[in-house]
Scaffold this active site. Structure first.
Site, PDB file in Angstrom:
ATOM      1  N   LYS A 178       0.884  -1.169   0.000  1.00 44.42           N
ATOM      2  CA  LYS A 178       0.000   0.000   0.000  1.00 44.42           C
ATOM      3  C   LYS A 178       0.919   1.215   0.000  1.00 44.42           C
ATOM      4  CE  LYS A 178      -1.916   2.985   1.937  1.00 44.42           C
ATOM      5  NZ  LYS A 178      -1.680   4.402   1.542  1.00 44.42           N
ATOM      6  N   GLU A 254       9.617   1.566  10.958  1.00 47.87           N
ATOM      7  CA  GLU A 254      10.630   2.616  10.790  1.00 47.87           C
ATOM      8  C   GLU A 254       9.884   3.939  10.845  1.00 47.87           C
ATOM      9  OE1 GLU A 254      12.940   1.636   7.273  1.00 47.87           O
ATOM     10  OE2 GLU A 254      13.919   0.011   8.350  1.00 47.87           O
ATOM     11  N   CYS A 288      13.561  11.277   6.813  1.00 45.26           N
ATOM     12  CA  CYS A 288      13.388  10.925   8.226  1.00 45.26           C
ATOM     13  C   CYS A 288      14.681  11.108   9.007  1.00 45.26           C
ATOM     14  CB  CYS A 288      12.918   9.488   8.345  1.00 45.26           C
ATOM     15  SG  CYS A 288      14.055   8.326   7.573  1.00 45.26           S
ATOM     16  N   GLU A 390       8.640  16.627  15.082  1.00 40.68           N
ATOM     17  CA  GLU A 390       9.169  16.424  13.731  1.00 40.68           C
ATOM     18  C   GLU A 390       8.347  17.300  12.776  1.00 40.68           C
ATOM     19  OE1 GLU A 390       8.168  12.811  11.533  1.00 40.68           O
ATOM     20  OE2 GLU A 390      10.290  12.558  11.127  1.00 40.68           O
TER      21      GLU A 390
HETATM   22  N1  LIG Z   1      12.409   5.694  10.103  1.00 41.82           N
HETATM   23  C1  LIG Z   1      12.426   5.674   8.783  1.00 41.82           C
HETATM   24  O1  LIG Z   1      13.140   4.894   8.163  1.00 41.82           O
HETATM   25  C2  LIG Z   1      11.544   6.603   7.991  1.00 41.82           C
HETATM   26  C3  LIG Z   1      11.779   6.746   6.626  1.00 41.82           C
HETATM   27  C4  LIG Z   1      10.973   7.626   5.890  1.00 41.82           C
HETATM   28  C5  LIG Z   1       9.937   8.321   6.514  1.00 41.82           C
HETATM   29  N2  LIG Z   1       9.745   8.169   7.826  1.00 41.82           N
HETATM   30  C6  LIG Z   1       8.675   8.925   8.493  1.00 41.82           C
HETATM   31  O2  LIG Z   1       7.511   8.981   7.672  1.00 41.82           O
HETATM   32  C7  LIG Z   1       6.792  10.164   7.914  1.00 41.82           C
HETATM   33  C8  LIG Z   1       6.416  10.804   6.600  1.00 41.82           C
HETATM   34  O3  LIG Z   1       5.668   9.921   5.833  1.00 41.82           O
HETATM   35  P1  LIG Z   1       4.059   9.946   5.768  1.00 41.82           P
HETATM   36  O4  LIG Z   1       3.556  11.312   6.097  1.00 41.82           O
HETATM   37  O5  LIG Z   1       3.687   9.296   4.491  1.00 41.82           O
HETATM   38  O6  LIG Z   1       3.674   8.995   6.987  1.00 41.82           O
HETATM   39  P2  LIG Z   1       2.231   8.474   7.351  1.00 41.82           P
HETATM   40  O7  LIG Z   1       2.383   7.697   8.609  1.00 41.82           O
HETATM   41  O8  LIG Z   1       1.222   9.541   7.289  1.00 41.82           O
HETATM   42  O9  LIG Z   1       1.843   7.488   6.150  1.00 41.82           O
HETATM   43  C9  LIG Z   1       2.654   6.406   5.783  1.00 41.82           C
HETATM   44  C10 LIG Z   1       1.784   5.345   5.137  1.00 41.82           C
HETATM   45  O10 LIG Z   1       0.868   4.838   6.090  1.00 41.82           O
HETATM   46  C11 LIG Z   1      -0.446   4.849   5.568  1.00 41.82           C
HETATM   47  N3  LIG Z   1      -1.379   4.981   6.694  1.00 41.82           N
HETATM   48  C12 LIG Z   1      -1.759   6.115   7.325  1.00 41.82           C
HETATM   49  N4  LIG Z   1      -2.651   5.825   8.306  1.00 41.82           N
HETATM   50  C13 LIG Z   1      -2.812   4.473   8.296  1.00 41.82           C
HETATM   51  C14 LIG Z   1      -3.620   3.569   9.053  1.00 41.82           C
HETATM   52  N5  LIG Z   1      -4.432   3.993  10.021  1.00 41.82           N
HETATM   53  N6  LIG Z   1      -3.525   2.264   8.770  1.00 41.82           N
HETATM   54  C15 LIG Z   1      -2.719   1.810   7.796  1.00 41.82           C
HETATM   55  N7  LIG Z   1      -1.972   2.616   7.018  1.00 41.82           N
HETATM   56  C16 LIG Z   1      -2.004   3.930   7.271  1.00 41.82           C
HETATM   57  C17 LIG Z   1      -0.417   6.021   4.607  1.00 41.82           C
HETATM   58  O11 LIG Z   1      -1.507   5.941   3.698  1.00 41.82           O
HETATM   59  C18 LIG Z   1       0.938   5.858   3.964  1.00 41.82           C
HETATM   60  O12 LIG Z   1       0.912   4.865   2.965  1.00 41.82           O
HETATM   61  C19 LIG Z   1       7.695  11.004   8.781  1.00 41.82           C
HETATM   62  O13 LIG Z   1       7.285  10.906  10.117  1.00 41.82           O
HETATM   63  C20 LIG Z   1       9.057  10.346   8.623  1.00 41.82           C
HETATM   64  O14 LIG Z   1       9.947  10.537   9.682  1.00 41.82           O
HETATM   65  C21 LIG Z   1      10.504   7.323   8.580  1.00 41.82           C
HETATM   66  O1  LIG Z   2      13.453   9.214   4.897  1.00 40.01           O
HETATM   67  C1  LIG Z   2      14.053   8.280   5.362  1.00 40.01           C
HETATM   68  C2  LIG Z   2      15.103   7.607   4.700  1.00 40.01           C
HETATM   69  C3  LIG Z   2      15.255   6.289   4.853  1.00 40.01           C
HETATM   70  C4  LIG Z   2      16.280   5.621   4.155  1.00 40.01           C
HETATM   71  C5  LIG Z   2      16.354   4.275   4.067  1.00 40.01           C
HETATM   72  O2  LIG Z   2      15.438   3.463   4.547  1.00 40.01           O
HETATM   73  C6  LIG Z   2      17.466   3.650   3.402  1.00 40.01           C
HETATM   74  O3  LIG Z   2      18.407   4.326   2.975  1.00 40.01           O
HETATM   75  O4  LIG Z   2      17.440   2.421   3.295  1.00 40.01           O
END
Ligand SMILES: NC(=O)c1ccc[n+]([C@@H]2O[C@H](COP(=O)([O-])OP(=O)(O)OC[C@H]3O[C@@H](n4cnc5c(N)ncnc54)[C@H](O)[C@@H]3O)[C@@H](O)[C@H]2O)c1
Ligand SMILES: O=C/C=C/C=C(\O)C(=O)O
Length: 486
Positions: A178, A254, A288, A390
């Protein structure tokens, strides 16, 4: 106008409900395509296709055959590099120079690396004595976990989705993906690549839609999914963890971060400025691992602020096809509202605005885009929401510190623990500080330098589990011990 369909059991299919949502180009606000929104019916079909594919040709393939196919998937992405690049840039607005160096190459690498790794990682074996003197032999084998639900975000869409799909398939699982509703296109394109590479129908499935009360929730609530891997916000991670608890399904999360950069007076200033420019502003601050709070030793604070300001003011903002553009827009106008609310909050909390703080003037054709200025502040109290939340935008707060202990304490002060960047030429200090930072990933004199064999993930509220290298294999397989009495 193009419509983006689900990919279920080897076919592109629309939603029975006929529900479609807009996919918007954040550089100009125009609708690029219409996307089918999955209901429970489509999610159920995708999960059932994935379940039965486990018992089909995929489950019977030799490791050599399976990993050979994954190499073809990587080659297929590279063969259609331009198409993936165009799609990723339209969905996110990011510069082509960035996506062509990071997002798309990593999309291909994520398949190759894990296909090779699964062939080369041994499992354990223990001989043991038994009372009758004949002994016994234990050996472990890996088996796929089953159907993996992959839920991915919008900031690095192809990179982060394949970071999960690559190892999941290498380990013999099947997947239902998804992708984020903001960036569906490259995941949709991958269906064609899978087909051409010879991935059997039902092994790779994609359902589009939103999170709550939509495709995301329907997927996490589906009882036939055996495990979930999720990258996204910490709050969403909590919701997914709850859903996974029903039926005791495994999770890898993550999540978000509020990463600290630590700049010591003994750093190489040029390197620290160049690295902090990237860690604060790359991908319009939507990484992130980015550092939205940077602590700088007091004796070099003024110089650092001045040099970072000068560098930030040199950032060229523009759309993906502007070859001089260093920074694109945010992913959506909705996300810009959130980022700008923090820009306002910084003013309200008494920040000194070093540069930026608003919306840049753009040519008329781009006026509907989600543009925002790279922003630097100083002078905020540590309990300001600008420092503790964040923001996920191109912004950074700079704060002076007086000694190493204080720097470590400041870095560790929040409930997140994803990443940190330390800038110091004193190798002993760098090791000492790195050892004390509460985060899953520490960079010394670098940022976002990735070796895919290393553990990747967050501590505290930044995640559960590690992916990367053997850690991905741990998550995507069930280890089984076989004990043979001799
Ligand atoms: N730790 C890491 O490796 C990493 C990497 C990239 C992004 N991030 C984090 O991601 C965030 C940004 O991405 P975003 O805004 O797309 O995140 P988000 O949590 O809003 O959405 C991520 C995904 O989850 C889905 N989703 C949302 N609510 C849901 C639910 N109730 N059930 C199932 N699926 C659901 C969304 O449709 C989307 O596909 C930031 O907080 C960032 O730090 C973390
Ligand atoms: O925004 C977050 C970046 C994540 C990066 C990775 O998961 C990667 O480099 O494998």
């Amino acid at each position: 106008m193009k419509d983006i369909k689900h990919y279920i059991n080897g076919q592109y299919v629309g939603s029975a409900s006929g529900k479609l949502f807009d996919n918007v180009n954040p550089a100009n606000g125009q609708v690029i395509s219409k996307v089918h929104e999955a209901g429970r019916e489509e999610v159920d079909a995708a999960v059932k296709a994935a379940k039965s594919a486990l018992r089909g040709p995929w489950g019977k393939m030799t490791l050599e055959e399976r990993t050979g196919i994954l190499h073809k998937v990587a080659d297929g992405i590279n063969a259609r590099f331009e198409e993936f690049l165009e799609a990723e840039c339209l969905d996110t607005g990011k510069p082509r120079s960035l996506a062509s160096h990071i997002d798309i190459p990593r999309g291909a690498a994520n398949f190759k690396v894990f296909a090779d790794m699964i062939k080369n990682v041994p499992t354990e074996s223990f001989e043991m004595p038994t009372p009758d003197g004949t002994g016994a032999l234990n050996y472990a084998v890996r088996r796929p976990k089953g159907v993996i639900g992959v839920i991915s975000p919008w900031n690095l869409p192809l990179l982060l989705m394949t970071w999960k799909v690559g190892p999941a398939l290498a380990c013999g699982n099947t997947v239902v993906v998804k992708p984020s509703e903001e960036t569906p296109t490259t995941t949709a394109l991958l269906g064609d690549v899978m087909k051409d590479a010879g991935v059997p129908d039902g092994v790779f499935n994609v359902v589009h839609g939103f999170g709550g009360d939509s495709a995301g929730a329907f997927l996490t609530e589906h009882p036939m999914v055996d495990g979930f891997t999720f990258t996204g916000e910490t709050g969403t991670g909590e919701v997914i963890m709850k859903a996974a608890a029903k039926g005791i399904r495994d999770i890898s999360l993550e999540l978000g971060g509020k990463n600290a950069g630590l700049v010591f007076a003994d750093c190489d200033m040029d390197k620290a400025i160049e690295g902090t420019m990237r860690s604060a502003f790359a991908n319009c601050g939507q990484v992130c691992l980015g550092t939205e709070r940077v602590y700088v030793e007091r004796s070099i604070f003024d110089e650092f602020v001045g040099r970072l300001k000068e560098a930030a003011e040199g950032i060229k903002i523009g759309p993906p096809d502007d070859i001089e553009a260093d920074m694109g827009p945010l992913v959506s106008l909705k996300h810009r509202e959130k980022v700008l609310s923090y820009y306002q909050k910084a003013v309200d909390d008494g920040a000194t605005l070093v540069t930026g703080g608003g919306v840049p003037e753009m040519p008329e054709a781009l006026a509907g885009g989600a543009w925002v200025q790279p922003t630097i502040w100083t002078g905020l109290p540590e309990d300001s929401a600008v420092i503790t939340d964040e923001i996920f935008g191109p912004c950074v707060h700079l704060c002076p510190f007086d000694n190493e202990e204080e720097a470590i304490e400041l870095a560790n002060s929040l409930p997140y623990g994803l990443a940190s960047a330390i800038w110091s030429e004193n190798i002993t200090r760098a090791h000492r500080v790195a050892g004390q930072i509460e985060a899953g990933i520490i960079w010394v004199n670098s940022w976002f330098l990735r070796d895919l064999r290393t553990p990747f993930g967050g501590s505290k509220q930044s995640g559960i589990g590690r992916e990367g290298g053997v850690h991905s294999l741990e998550f995507y397989t069930e280890m089984k011990n076989i004990c043979v009495k001799l």
